[in-house]
Design an enzyme around this catalytic site. Structure first.
Site, short mmCIF file in Angstrom:
data_model
loop_
_atom_site.label_atom_id
_atom_site.label_comp_id
_atom_site.label_asym_id
_atom_site.label_seq_id
_atom_site.Cartn_x
_atom_site.Cartn_y
_atom_site.Cartn_z
N ARG A 109 -36.65 33.57 -26.62
CA ARG A 109 -35.91 34.14 -25.91
C ARG A 109 -34.25 34.56 -26.67
NH1 ARG A 109 -36.96 29.45 -22.20
NH2 ARG A 109 -38.45 30.20 -20.89
N LYS A 131 -29.27 48.89 -27.82
CA LYS A 131 -30.58 49.46 -27.28
C LYS A 131 -31.78 49.17 -28.17
CE LYS A 131 -29.03 53.26 -24.20
NZ LYS A 131 -29.31 54.70 -23.84
N GLU A 173 -27.43 64.20 -33.88
CA GLU A 173 -26.44 63.27 -33.28
C GLU A 173 -25.09 63.14 -33.51
OE1 GLU A 173 -27.90 61.85 -30.72
OE2 GLU A 173 -30.06 61.35 -30.84
N LYS A 213 -19.35 56.59 -31.36
CA LYS A 213 -20.30 55.75 -30.55
C LYS A 213 -19.94 54.69 -30.28
CE LYS A 213 -24.99 54.61 -29.85
NZ LYS A 213 -26.36 54.71 -29.91
N GLU A 223 -24.70 51.49 -19.78
CA GLU A 223 -24.80 52.61 -19.42
C GLU A 223 -24.88 52.82 -17.97
OE1 GLU A 223 -27.87 55.01 -21.97
OE2 GLU A 223 -28.40 56.04 -20.14
N ARG A 227 -21.23 55.84 -21.08
CA ARG A 227 -22.31 55.87 -22.26
C ARG A 227 -23.33 56.97 -21.72
NH1 ARG A 227 -25.32 51.04 -25.24
NH2 ARG A 227 -26.33 52.43 -26.48
N ASN A 231 -25.95 60.97 -23.90
CA ASN A 231 -27.05 62.04 -23.20
C ASN A 231 -26.99 63.25 -23.50
OD1 ASN A 231 -28.38 59.16 -22.83
ND2 ASN A 231 -27.92 59.24 -20.80
N HIS A 234 -30.03 65.40 -24.28
CA HIS A 234 -31.27 64.69 -24.32
C HIS A 234 -32.00 65.05 -23.16
CE1 HIS A 234 -29.33 62.68 -27.57
NE2 HIS A 234 -30.53 61.94 -27.88
N HIS A 238 -35.57 65.72 -24.74
CA HIS A 238 -36.67 64.97 -24.51
C HIS A 238 -37.66 65.87 -23.85
CE1 HIS A 238 -34.42 60.86 -24.40
NE2 HIS A 238 -35.02 61.20 -25.50
N HIS A 253 -36.91 63.51 -33.80
CA HIS A 253 -36.20 63.77 -32.50
C HIS A 253 -34.78 64.57 -32.52
CE1 HIS A 253 -33.90 61.81 -29.34
NE2 HIS A 253 -32.75 61.37 -29.86
#
Ligand code: GLY
Length: 353
Positions: A109, A131, A173, A213, A223, A227, A231, A234, A238, A253
């Protein structure tokens, strides 16, 4: 979410000693991939308090960001007697910091973890902001949790051995952070001599980028709102990345993000009035440094479908982050299919694809 401490290291060894001291632990584990095992671990082993650390090495690259690799990490933690008071250090690129963060967040946990990113992409993006996750069912980062590292230690000396592709992947980025922050930072990023890298200057830029960031994540760690600024580029990016994967044309990426920025600056221009000259200058930089990803109009439907399956959408509506100007962020924007196809036309026209 607890705030994570991000440190731009003067000396990794010193920063690591402090970070480890702040996390009292019974056993220490270090997660590496086959590259960081070979290139970085020998130096880490020389650090006295890492002598007894148990190394867990997994395969390198996004193809190994899987449930199997995650299970392999859990397996070593479990068989080597890790407890809830053990500490995991993730040493590697975004794949290692994402997967290792997820392993730590879920084992018993949750145990504490420290990220030491070794690529530009993981320094300025993946390792910062909590993340974590793995790819699953053919989808990127499909399973994961928000769980901040106790510390993120950024040692830009690692960047000296990065190849061009990995440099530019991370730099995309940074460019995104420039666009969502302020004109001065955006302009210094466009001016930076990417052919003859000055590593001291790069270190300053990395520090600035990470700060942008961090400030956004601190305002909205899960998010729900701002936040989403992160993106930018993206949604289209993506889709390009998924098309590339489906057609077996592998790409990093950040390249997809750079081309996604081209698409989404066009949308920003027509929908929210982003200035044409700033769009032109940014696209010029991307064209010169990233080349292009070619597709034709027969692939528009496929790209559109990928966008429809993006996890940023809600109720099936494609979600974009756009800009009215540099630093003037408009989240939760959308566009109809016709406009999205026009965006692809624009991309192909200006990128010569
Ligand atoms: N990579 C975008 C974020 O961390 O939110």
């Amino acid at each position: 979410m607890n705030k994570q401490v991000v440190i731009l290291c003067e000396k990794l060894e010193t920063s690591l000693a402090l970070a480890v001291e702040k996390c009292p632990h019974d056993k220490l584990f270090i997660l590496t991939d086959e590259h960081t095992h070979r290139l970085c671990m020998p130096a880490m082993r020389k650090v006295s308090y890492l002598n007894n650390a148990i190394e867990i090495a997994i395969g390198a690259g996004d193809v190994h960001k899987t449930l199997e690799s995650l299970a392999a990490v859990w397996q070593v933690l479990s068989t080597q007697g890790a407890t809830r008071h053990s500490l995991l250090i993730n040493l590697g690129g975004g794949m290692i910091t994402d997967l290792g963060g997820f392993a730590a967040a879920t084992f018993k946990r949750g145990i504490a973890y420290i990220n030491i990113p070794t690529t530009l992409l993981s320094m300025v993006d993946a390792s910062v902001g909590g993340k974590t996750g793995i790819n699953f069912n053919g989808l990127k980062n499909e399973v994961g949790v928000f769980a901040p590292a106790a510390s993120v230690l950024i040692e830009t000396e690692f960047l000296r051995s990065l190849n061009d592709e990995n440099f530019f992947s991370g730099y995309a980025e940074m460019l995104k952070h420039g666009l969502i922050s302020n004109t001065a930072h955006w302009a210094e990023l466009l001016r930076f001599d990417t052919l003859h890298i000055d590593y001291e200057e790069l270190k300053q830029l990395v520090g600035h980028s990470v700060q942008i960031k961090e400030e956004i994540v601190a305002q909205d760690p899960f998010e729900h709102g701002i936040r989403k600024a992160l993106n930018l580029g993206h949604t289209a990016g993506h889709a390009i990345e998924s098309l590339a994967l489906a057609e077996d044309r592998p790409l990093l990426h950040g390249y997809a993000v750079a081309w996604g920025i081209v698409c989404e600056l066009y949308l920003s221009h027509i929908k929210t009035g982003f200035p044409k000259e700033k769009m032109r200058q940014t696209i010029q930089f991307i064209k010169e440094n990233y080349g292009t990803f070619a597709f034709d109009c027969k692939q528009y439907d496929r790209l559109y479908e990928f966008m429809q399956h993006d996890k940023k959408n809600s109720a099936g509506v494609i979600n974009f982050t756009l800009l009215k100007d540099i630093g003037d962020i408009r989240i939760n924007q959308t566009a109809d299919k016709e406009t999205i196809f026009e965006m692809f036309d624009f991309y192909r026209e200006c990128m010569g694809s």
